[in-house]
Design a protein around this motif. Structure first.
Motif, PDB file in Angstrom:
ATOM      1  N   TYR A 180       0.813  -1.295   0.040  1.00  0.00           N
ATOM      2  CA  TYR A 180       0.193   0.071   0.012  1.00  0.00           C
ATOM      3  C   TYR A 180       0.885   1.150   0.112  1.00  0.00           C
ATOM      4  N   ASP A 181       1.922   1.247   0.827  1.00  0.00           N
ATOM      5  CA  ASP A 181       2.779   2.407   0.794  1.00  0.00           C
ATOM      6  C   ASP A 181       3.822   2.606   0.144  1.00  0.00           C
ATOM      7  N   HIS A 182       4.207   1.333  -0.581  1.00  0.00           N
ATOM      8  CA  HIS A 182       5.391   1.457  -1.583  1.00  0.00           C
ATOM      9  C   HIS A 182       5.075   0.656  -2.743  1.00  0.00           C
ATOM     10  N   PRO A 183       3.914   1.121  -3.427  1.00  0.00           N
ATOM     11  CA  PRO A 183       3.534   0.314  -4.690  1.00  0.00           C
ATOM     12  C   PRO A 183       4.707   0.148  -5.801  1.00  0.00           C
ATOM     13  N   ALA A 184       4.785  -0.923  -6.418  1.00  0.00           N
ATOM     14  CA  ALA A 184       5.628  -1.525  -7.620  1.00  0.00           C
ATOM     15  C   ALA A 184       5.627  -0.510  -8.744  1.00  0.00           C
ATOM     16  N   ASN A 185       4.333  -0.348  -9.019  1.00  0.00           N
ATOM     17  CA  ASN A 185       4.003   0.432 -10.274  1.00  0.00           C
ATOM     18  C   ASN A 185       2.756   1.265 -10.402  1.00  0.00           C
ATOM     19  N   PRO A 186       2.255   1.703 -11.185  1.00  0.00           N
ATOM     20  CA  PRO A 186       0.939   2.332 -11.438  1.00  0.00           C
ATOM     21  C   PRO A 186       0.045   1.296 -11.204  1.00  0.00           C
ATOM     22  N   PHE A 187      -0.126   0.415 -11.692  1.00  0.00           N
ATOM     23  CA  PHE A 187      -1.123  -0.582 -11.605  1.00  0.00           C
ATOM     24  C   PHE A 187      -1.489  -0.916 -10.132  1.00  0.00           C
ATOM     25  N   VAL A 188      -0.560  -1.295  -9.529  1.00  0.00           N
ATOM     26  CA  VAL A 188      -0.479  -1.465  -7.982  1.00  0.00           C
ATOM     27  C   VAL A 188      -1.121  -0.280  -7.336  1.00  0.00           C
ATOM     28  N   ALA A 212       9.634  17.108 -17.971  1.00  0.00           N
ATOM     29  CA  ALA A 212       9.301  15.568 -18.318  1.00  0.00           C
ATOM     30  C   ALA A 212       7.797  15.247 -18.060  1.00  0.00           C
ATOM     31  N   GLU A 213       7.503  14.528 -18.792  1.00  0.00           N
ATOM     32  CA  GLU A 213       5.937  13.791 -18.761  1.00  0.00           C
ATOM     33  C   GLU A 213       5.864  12.949 -17.577  1.00  0.00           C
ATOM     34  N   VAL A 214       4.877  12.949 -16.421  1.00  0.00           N
ATOM     35  CA  VAL A 214       5.027  12.264 -15.637  1.00  0.00           C
ATOM     36  C   VAL A 214       3.424  11.803 -15.263  1.00  0.00           C
ATOM     37  N   SER A 215       3.191  10.647 -14.373  1.00  0.00           N
ATOM     38  CA  SER A 215       2.014  10.291 -13.762  1.00  0.00           C
ATOM     39  C   SER A 215       2.015  10.750 -12.452  1.00  0.00           C
ATOM     40  N   PHE A 216       0.983  11.359 -11.945  1.00  0.00           N
ATOM     41  CA  PHE A 216       0.940  12.059 -10.639  1.00  0.00           C
ATOM     42  C   PHE A 216      -0.183  11.402 -10.000  1.00  0.00           C
ATOM     43  N   ILE A 253      -6.136  23.528  -3.081  1.00  0.00           N
ATOM     44  CA  ILE A 253      -5.810  22.256  -2.684  1.00  0.00           C
ATOM     45  C   ILE A 253      -4.214  22.019  -2.516  1.00  0.00           C
ATOM     46  N   LEU A 254      -3.748  21.200  -1.434  1.00  0.00           N
ATOM     47  CA  LEU A 254      -2.540  21.154  -1.492  1.00  0.00           C
ATOM     48  C   LEU A 254      -2.358  19.504  -1.484  1.00  0.00           C
ATOM     49  N   PHE A 255      -1.266  18.845  -1.823  1.00  0.00           N
ATOM     50  CA  PHE A 255      -1.034  17.369  -1.906  1.00  0.00           C
ATOM     51  C   PHE A 255       0.107  17.054  -0.975  1.00  0.00           C
ATOM     52  N   PHE A 256      -0.365  15.853   0.064  1.00  0.00           N
ATOM     53  CA  PHE A 256       0.725  15.388   0.560  1.00  0.00           C
ATOM     54  C   PHE A 256       0.651  13.913   0.705  1.00  0.00           C
ATOM     55  N   GLY A 257       2.008  13.487   0.752  1.00  0.00           N
ATOM     56  CA  GLY A 257       1.910  11.824   0.532  1.00  0.00           C
ATOM     57  C   GLY A 257       1.883  11.542  -1.175  1.00  0.00           C
ATOM     58  N   ALA A 258       1.723  12.586  -2.078  1.00  0.00           N
ATOM     59  CA  ALA A 258       1.570  12.049  -3.352  1.00  0.00           C
ATOM     60  C   ALA A 258       2.816  11.504  -4.047  1.00  0.00           C
ATOM     61  N   LYS A 259       2.660  10.955  -5.106  1.00  0.00           N
ATOM     62  CA  LYS A 259       3.895  10.000  -5.748  1.00  0.00           C
ATOM     63  C   LYS A 259       3.902  10.330  -7.123  1.00  0.00           C
ATOM     64  N   ILE A 260       4.952  10.596  -7.769  1.00  0.00           N
ATOM     65  CA  ILE A 260       5.078  10.911  -9.210  1.00  0.00           C
ATOM     66  C   ILE A 260       5.767   9.259  -9.894  1.00  0.00           C
ATOM     67  N   GLU A 280      10.218   4.414 -15.239  1.00  0.00           N
ATOM     68  CA  GLU A 280       9.672   3.735 -14.289  1.00  0.00           C
ATOM     69  C   GLU A 280      10.287   3.845 -12.900  1.00  0.00           C
ATOM     70  N   THR A 281      10.221   4.997 -12.441  1.00  0.00           N
ATOM     71  CA  THR A 281      10.788   5.208 -11.077  1.00  0.00           C
ATOM     72  C   THR A 281       9.860   5.967 -10.320  1.00  0.00           C
ATOM     73  N   TRP A 282       9.583   5.898  -8.792  1.00  0.00           N
ATOM     74  CA  TRP A 282       8.873   6.553  -8.087  1.00  0.00           C
ATOM     75  C   TRP A 282       9.395   7.686  -7.457  1.00  0.00           C
ATOM     76  N   SER A 283       8.823   8.712  -7.185  1.00  0.00           N
ATOM     77  CA  SER A 283       9.485   9.633  -6.395  1.00  0.00           C
ATOM     78  C   SER A 283       8.189  10.432  -5.526  1.00  0.00           C
ATOM     79  N   ASP A 284       8.504  10.950  -4.165  1.00  0.00           N
ATOM     80  CA  ASP A 284       7.492  11.573  -3.539  1.00  0.00           C
ATOM     81  C   ASP A 284       7.235  12.987  -3.785  1.00  0.00           C
ATOM     82  N   TYR A 285       6.150  13.659  -3.749  1.00  0.00           N
ATOM     83  CA  TYR A 285       5.980  14.821  -3.768  1.00  0.00           C
ATOM     84  C   TYR A 285       4.983  15.611  -3.120  1.00  0.00           C
ATOM     85  N   ALA A 286       5.339  16.883  -2.600  1.00  0.00           N
ATOM     86  CA  ALA A 286       4.300  17.464  -1.613  1.00  0.00           C
ATOM     87  C   ALA A 286       4.457  19.020  -1.921  1.00  0.00           C
TER      88      ALA A 286
END
Length: 352
Positions: A225-233, A261-265, A333-340, A345-351
């Motif tokens: 839940y906290d560390h998904p391997a990919n966007p599907f998870v 860079a194009e990213v999924s948020f 609105i502000l985002f906390f705990g969001a991921k990019i 194919e790498t994750w990074s945190d964003y707030a």
């Protein structure tokens, strides 16, 4: 380890149900096979049980190759979604069935069968129902009888296929808690199939997430839940807001801007914060388009002013009361705990 699954593949005609599945299921724990319809989870469970045979690969139970063993020789108990109880038999006889059909040399005597059945009925809290027929029981009670019947043969592995899928929401919640409590009492290696993310997170020690016949991630509930391997998870485990955006020098742009860079948020509704002011200047302007009361929480529907991105936020009732009182046309609105998730194919945190 209890179960070793190595390079297992299975096709039904042109459809690939499972592709090169490698999985170790720990002894004495509950493992959930979680995924959408058609992901291969029930096929994998049936292969473990011996109800299906793999096209490729092997199944090892407690260190012994069981790939081609019949179900009756695998020492597994199977609980079906729709109970599969014998309608003409009492609760007692349903539970006793597996003991009565044993070969004569292995069959307990009548006194031992009676002792064992009532011990199991006590375990599932149904002693007083012993003489009733299945038609006289509730759905939750039938499922507990089915579980007692599966345990009567003293299986080494308990397999459950969508065990609560046919029950209403309240009964499902009660049985989930009860199954977790029961497992902590008996510590039998258990594998259950579900498409319900909340069910898997609440009941299991380990979660195996499948998609299109492949394993996407394996881990403890909090890990996946906290560390998904990919966007599907990430998208499959719980509600999530997903945007396609651009990231330029650490600045995220949710609009249709050029550059970067194009990213999924990804951000979960509980990680979206609604503010009436924009003191730090990092808030995203939005308007409230609707809301729903969900018990002690409120699900708020929002749309960004620029780009018109639709967003869901999950806040408590006290905060909602303050927002509603102000009746602002525009909020922030502000985002906390969001991921990019980037194209590499790498994750990074964003707030913000």
């Amino acid at each position: 380890m209890s179960i070793e699954i190595t390079q297992v593949g299975k096709k039904f005609g042109d459809f690939t149900a499972l592709e090169n599945i490698n999985l170790t299921i720990p002894d004495g724990e509950i493992t959930a096979l979680l995924g959408p319809s058609g992901s291969g989870k029930t096929t994998l469970l049936r292969i473990i049980a011996g109800l299906e045979t793999p096209d490729t690969g092997t199944i090892s139970l407690f260190g012994e190759d069981s790939t081609w063993k019949q179900t009756k020789d695998r020492k597994v108990g199977f609980v079906f979604q729709h109970y599969a109880l014998f309608k003409h038999m009492s609760v007692f006889e349903n539970v006793a069935f597996g003991l009565r059909i044993r070969p004569r040399r292995l069959r307990p005597d009548k006194a031992e069968i009676r002792r064992k059945v009532f011990s199991l009925l006590s375990l599932v809290q149904l002693e007083s129902m012993a003489n009733r027929l299945p038609g006289e029981l509730s759905g939750g009670q039938k499922q507990r009888v089915a579980l007692a019947r599966a345990l009567a043969i003293e299986p080494k592995v308990l397999l459950l296929d969508e065990p609560f899928g046919a029950l209403d929401a309240k009964v499902r919640q009660e049985l989930r808690r009860w199954l977790r409590f029961l497992h902590d009492e008996i510590h039998i290696t258990s594998v259950f199939v579900t498409h319900d993310q909340e069910e898997a997170l609440e009941v299991s020690d380990n979660i195996v997430i499948l998609n299109k016949g492949k394993i996407e991630q394996i881990g403890a509930p909090e890990d996946v839940y906290d560390h998904p391997a990919n966007p599907f998870v990430y998208g499959f485990l719980g509600n999530v807001n997903l945007f396609h955006a651009r990231l330029d020098k650490g600045v995220l742009n949710l609009n249709h801007a050029e550059g970067g860079a194009e990213v999924s948020f990804f951000v979960r509704p509980q990680d979206v914060v609604i503010s009436l002011s924009n003191e730090n200047g990092k808030g995203v302007e939005a308007k409230i388009t609707g809301h729903r009361i969900l018990g002690s929480r409120v699900r708020v529907n929002l749309k960004t002013i620029a780009g018109e991105k639709e967003i869901e936020a999950d806040i408590d009732k006290k905060q909602w009361a303050l927002i509603e009182k102000e009746n602002r046309e525009t909020i922030y609105i502000l985002f906390f705990g969001a991921k990019i998730y980037s194209k590499d194919e790498t994750w990074s945190d964003y707030a913000i």
